[in-house]
Write a protein that holds these residues in place. Sequence first.
Motif, PDB file in Angstrom:
ATOM      1  N   ASP A  94      42.130  20.670  37.028  1.00  0.00           N
ATOM      2  CA  ASP A  94      41.659  21.367  38.232  1.00  0.00           C
ATOM      3  C   ASP A  94      42.408  22.667  38.488  1.00  0.00           C
ATOM      4  N   GLU A  95      42.691  23.389  37.455  1.00  0.00           N
ATOM      5  CA  GLU A  95      43.290  24.724  37.618  1.00  0.00           C
ATOM      6  C   GLU A  95      42.243  25.664  38.185  1.00  0.00           C
ATOM      7  N   PRO A  96      42.640  26.691  38.911  1.00  0.00           N
ATOM      8  CA  PRO A  96      41.669  27.647  39.485  1.00  0.00           C
ATOM      9  C   PRO A  96      40.770  28.237  38.397  1.00  0.00           C
ATOM     10  N   ILE A  97      39.478  28.248  38.694  1.00  0.00           N
ATOM     11  CA  ILE A  97      38.512  28.696  37.690  1.00  0.00           C
ATOM     12  C   ILE A  97      38.681  30.175  37.376  1.00  0.00           C
ATOM     13  N   GLU A  98      39.162  30.970  38.393  1.00  0.00           N
ATOM     14  CA  GLU A  98      39.343  32.399  38.157  1.00  0.00           C
ATOM     15  C   GLU A  98      40.432  32.637  37.117  1.00  0.00           C
ATOM     16  N   GLU A  99      41.532  31.850  37.198  1.00  0.00           N
ATOM     17  CA  GLU A  99      42.611  32.024  36.224  1.00  0.00           C
ATOM     18  C   GLU A  99      42.152  31.620  34.819  1.00  0.00           C
ATOM     19  N   ILE A 100      41.364  30.586  34.768  1.00  0.00           N
ATOM     20  CA  ILE A 100      40.863  30.151  33.453  1.00  0.00           C
ATOM     21  C   ILE A 100      39.935  31.209  32.876  1.00  0.00           C
ATOM     22  N   ALA A 101      39.134  31.870  33.750  1.00  0.00           N
ATOM     23  CA  ALA A 101      38.212  32.913  33.283  1.00  0.00           C
ATOM     24  C   ALA A 101      38.967  34.089  32.712  1.00  0.00           C
ATOM     25  N   ASN A 102      40.198  34.334  33.229  1.00  0.00           N
ATOM     26  CA  ASN A 102      40.990  35.442  32.702  1.00  0.00           C
ATOM     27  C   ASN A 102      41.362  35.231  31.231  1.00  0.00           C
ATOM     28  N   LEU A 103      41.454  33.974  30.805  1.00  0.00           N
ATOM     29  CA  LEU A 103      41.793  33.703  29.407  1.00  0.00           C
ATOM     30  C   LEU A 103      40.697  34.153  28.452  1.00  0.00           C
ATOM     31  N   LEU A 104      39.489  34.388  28.999  1.00  0.00           N
ATOM     32  CA  LEU A 104      38.368  34.807  28.155  1.00  0.00           C
ATOM     33  C   LEU A 104      38.384  36.302  27.881  1.00  0.00           C
ATOM     34  N   LYS A 105      39.250  37.021  28.605  1.00  0.00           N
ATOM     35  CA  LYS A 105      39.259  38.469  28.458  1.00  0.00           C
ATOM     36  C   LYS A 105      40.074  38.889  27.244  1.00  0.00           C
ATOM     37  N   VAL A 106      39.615  38.485  26.128  1.00  0.00           N
ATOM     38  CA  VAL A 106      40.237  38.851  24.849  1.00  0.00           C
ATOM     39  C   VAL A 106      39.119  39.294  23.905  1.00  0.00           C
ATOM     40  N   PRO A 107      39.435  40.117  22.932  1.00  0.00           N
ATOM     41  CA  PRO A 107      38.384  40.563  21.998  1.00  0.00           C
ATOM     42  C   PRO A 107      37.825  39.381  21.194  1.00  0.00           C
ATOM     43  N   TYR A 108      36.536  39.472  20.945  1.00  0.00           N
ATOM     44  CA  TYR A 108      35.831  38.489  20.116  1.00  0.00           C
ATOM     45  C   TYR A 108      35.990  37.050  20.643  1.00  0.00           C
ATOM     46  N   CYS A 109      35.833  36.902  21.930  1.00  0.00           N
ATOM     47  CA  CYS A 109      35.883  35.548  22.505  1.00  0.00           C
ATOM     48  C   CYS A 109      34.615  34.791  22.111  1.00  0.00           C
ATOM     49  N   HIS A 110      34.786  33.565  21.713  1.00  0.00           N
ATOM     50  CA  HIS A 110      33.660  32.794  21.196  1.00  0.00           C
ATOM     51  C   HIS A 110      32.704  32.403  22.315  1.00  0.00           C
ATOM     52  N   THR A 111      31.425  32.347  22.003  1.00  0.00           N
ATOM     53  CA  THR A 111      30.394  31.988  22.977  1.00  0.00           C
ATOM     54  C   THR A 111      30.630  30.608  23.571  1.00  0.00           C
ATOM     55  N   ALA A 112      31.066  29.644  22.750  1.00  0.00           N
ATOM     56  CA  ALA A 112      31.296  28.290  23.238  1.00  0.00           C
ATOM     57  C   ALA A 112      32.345  28.250  24.328  1.00  0.00           C
ATOM     58  N   LEU A 113      33.372  29.119  24.219  1.00  0.00           N
ATOM     59  CA  LEU A 113      34.419  29.164  25.247  1.00  0.00           C
ATOM     60  C   LEU A 113      33.860  29.709  26.553  1.00  0.00           C
ATOM     61  N   ARG A 114      33.051  30.786  26.465  1.00  0.00           N
ATOM     62  CA  ARG A 114      32.471  31.364  27.678  1.00  0.00           C
ATOM     63  C   ARG A 114      31.523  30.383  28.346  1.00  0.00           C
ATOM     64  N   LYS A 115      30.704  29.652  27.544  1.00  0.00           N
ATOM     65  CA  LYS A 115      29.758  28.694  28.119  1.00  0.00           C
ATOM     66  C   LYS A 115      30.503  27.552  28.815  1.00  0.00           C
ATOM     67  N   LEU A 116      31.631  27.107  28.231  1.00  0.00           N
ATOM     68  CA  LEU A 116      32.419  26.031  28.825  1.00  0.00           C
ATOM     69  C   LEU A 116      32.908  26.412  30.215  1.00  0.00           C
ATOM     70  N   VAL A 117      33.411  27.639  30.361  1.00  0.00           N
ATOM     71  CA  VAL A 117      33.946  28.100  31.645  1.00  0.00           C
ATOM     72  C   VAL A 117      32.820  28.389  32.620  1.00  0.00           C
ATOM     73  N   ALA A 118      31.717  29.021  32.139  1.00  0.00           N
ATOM     74  CA  ALA A 118      30.600  29.380  33.013  1.00  0.00           C
ATOM     75  C   ALA A 118      29.940  28.133  33.580  1.00  0.00           C
ATOM     76  N   ASP A 119      29.759  27.088  32.761  1.00  0.00           N
ATOM     77  CA  ASP A 119      29.146  25.853  33.256  1.00  0.00           C
ATOM     78  C   ASP A 119      30.001  25.217  34.347  1.00  0.00           C
ATOM     79  N   GLU A 120      31.326  25.236  34.164  1.00  0.00           N
ATOM     80  CA  GLU A 120      32.208  24.663  35.186  1.00  0.00           C
ATOM     81  C   GLU A 120      32.180  25.490  36.458  1.00  0.00           C
ATOM     82  N   ALA A 121      32.094  26.824  36.319  1.00  0.00           N
ATOM     83  CA  ALA A 121      31.997  27.694  37.502  1.00  0.00           C
ATOM     84  C   ALA A 121      30.708  27.387  38.264  1.00  0.00           C
ATOM     85  N   LEU A 122      29.638  27.095  37.515  1.00  0.00           N
ATOM     86  CA  LEU A 122      28.368  26.762  38.132  1.00  0.00           C
ATOM     87  C   LEU A 122      28.480  25.448  38.900  1.00  0.00           C
ATOM     88  N   ARG A 123      29.200  24.478  38.333  1.00  0.00           N
ATOM     89  CA  ARG A 123      29.379  23.200  39.016  1.00  0.00           C
ATOM     90  C   ARG A 123      30.173  23.373  40.315  1.00  0.00           C
TER      91      ARG A 123
END
Length: 569
Positions: free
Chosen positions: A59-88
């Motif tokens: 249950d870490e803050p979703i905003e902090e977890i989203a910051n981990l995606l701000k790297v070059p060539y981030c994989h789609t699966a990682l973005r979908k994992l975070v986006a789905d949780e943000a949607l929930r």
Amino acid sequence: METICNIPTGSFLTHYENQLISLLNMDKIVDNPEHPDANMVLKLYTAKYSRIQELLENDEPIEEIANLLKVPYCHTALRKLVADEALRQGEYELAESIYHEDKNFAAIQFIGNLTEIEGVDLQRAHVHCFLHEYDQAQHYFLRVERKDLAIKMWKDLGNWERVNFLSGYASEDITEKALISQYDACVEMHDWETATEIASRLGYVEGLTKCCILLEDYDKLIELSEKLPLGDPALSKIGDVLASVGLIEGAAQCYVAYGNPPAAMKMTIDTQHWDLAMKLSYDHKLPLVSPSLVKHVRSLIASEQFSPAIQILERCGKKLTAGKLLVWKALRMLQSEFANTLEVKKVFALAAKILTKQKSRPKRESITSLNVSFKDCDELDLEFLIPEDQLRIMTGHNEWCWNDPWRGAEASHFLNLTQRFLHRGMMGRAFKAAMHLRNFEDIVGSQRINTLVALTAINNHYFNVASNALLKLEAEDETFSAISFKLFKDQNPKDHGVNRIPCPGCEKYIPDIYSACPCCNLQFTMCIFSACPILNEEEMWTCGTCSRHVELSKTDRFEYCILCHSKKK
């Protein structure tokens, strides 16, 4: 590529997709190669994917977890994992921004529609539906007292157990309305097997027919047609389907059960199932077969397709007509100067076999007009099948076709025997066979017989016999006069070296070339192997099929009758 843990030694990389690594444990496979199991396959996530999953579980803050995606060539699966949780969690703006980076336009459109829904719990229910978490979606639908939406969701998914549970029905008490809805859903998804089961439970004949047709389950279709009541409109449709795939008998039964025997008759005629057509004609008193049968057989004969014509006549029970047609064909073949006598014999033999079978039954009447009923007890006259100018060939042959069916085969056999003896230089036997051929002048033809008699007689120094044969030939063709003049200019027409035998009837000695005694007209029994007369009936073998005879001393040379080819008994 960094994994969550070290890869075991001896592992083999087999697949990598969406941050999931699949490995084969080669050590276990080598230890037990005959019995592989799922434990030999290792599935490991990458370190970054596992790290994000761990943060989400804590249950870490979703905003902090989203910051981990701000790297070059981030994989789609990682973005979908975070986006789905943000949607929930209801962070729709954050989820939309991540989906935008991932170019997931379906998710972006869903979020746009989601803002129009009133109520947080109802929004969460739709979110769980979008994420395929249907149990959670049902929980929120029921929480806001929207059971109707939960039922609609399970209907769309085809889960009718949940539909019945939410509707208040027991699982074994499924209503007809629910089954119809389930059937419609299966049809939309092209799940024909399930639709067939539901239609069967509903007793939905039209639906069951449609499913069986699409599944090409024609056995079940025939079984269904047998259970339908007489006159049911579905029978006609089933009949059309069965006819289109060649199941003529089943189609005919459907048409008859529907109350349309003429349609069954037309189908059997069009598909040339004449035995079934005859049965329909007899059972339902339909006078449609006669003109159609005659027309079809006549067209086959005109195009020289004798085999199908004979088969049709036989299958319709017209064996006498079929046999006579074969006799006509053989006689026509004999009219050719270069006739293949062996082929002629085969045709005569086949005709004799058919006629012999028919002879064991009462002689039938023949149809004399195509307007009368074509009953099973009638025969066809050949005048309906053969052109009038070619029908003259059969003049005088109808009587022996019935009384002695093997006469034609015997005539062609002795003709073939004469030619064979000639080619082998066995002039004595050739002469005797040719002399016996004179009994079959109506079949073989006088010119062909007299030519063979003259030829063989000259080679055996029977010049009187040769002279008489040439005189008959001169009466038919004047070109033989020159041959006769040249032959007998310096030679008296007198027989030489005549071998005589006693006649069993009058006991007078007569030449052994005759098949009948010239004094008492006693007809001798001829051996179909040697073409010699058999004087002692105790020294001969008689075939049980064609009733022809062979000298007993010659029977050890063959296992089958040399005329009809039936096994020797």
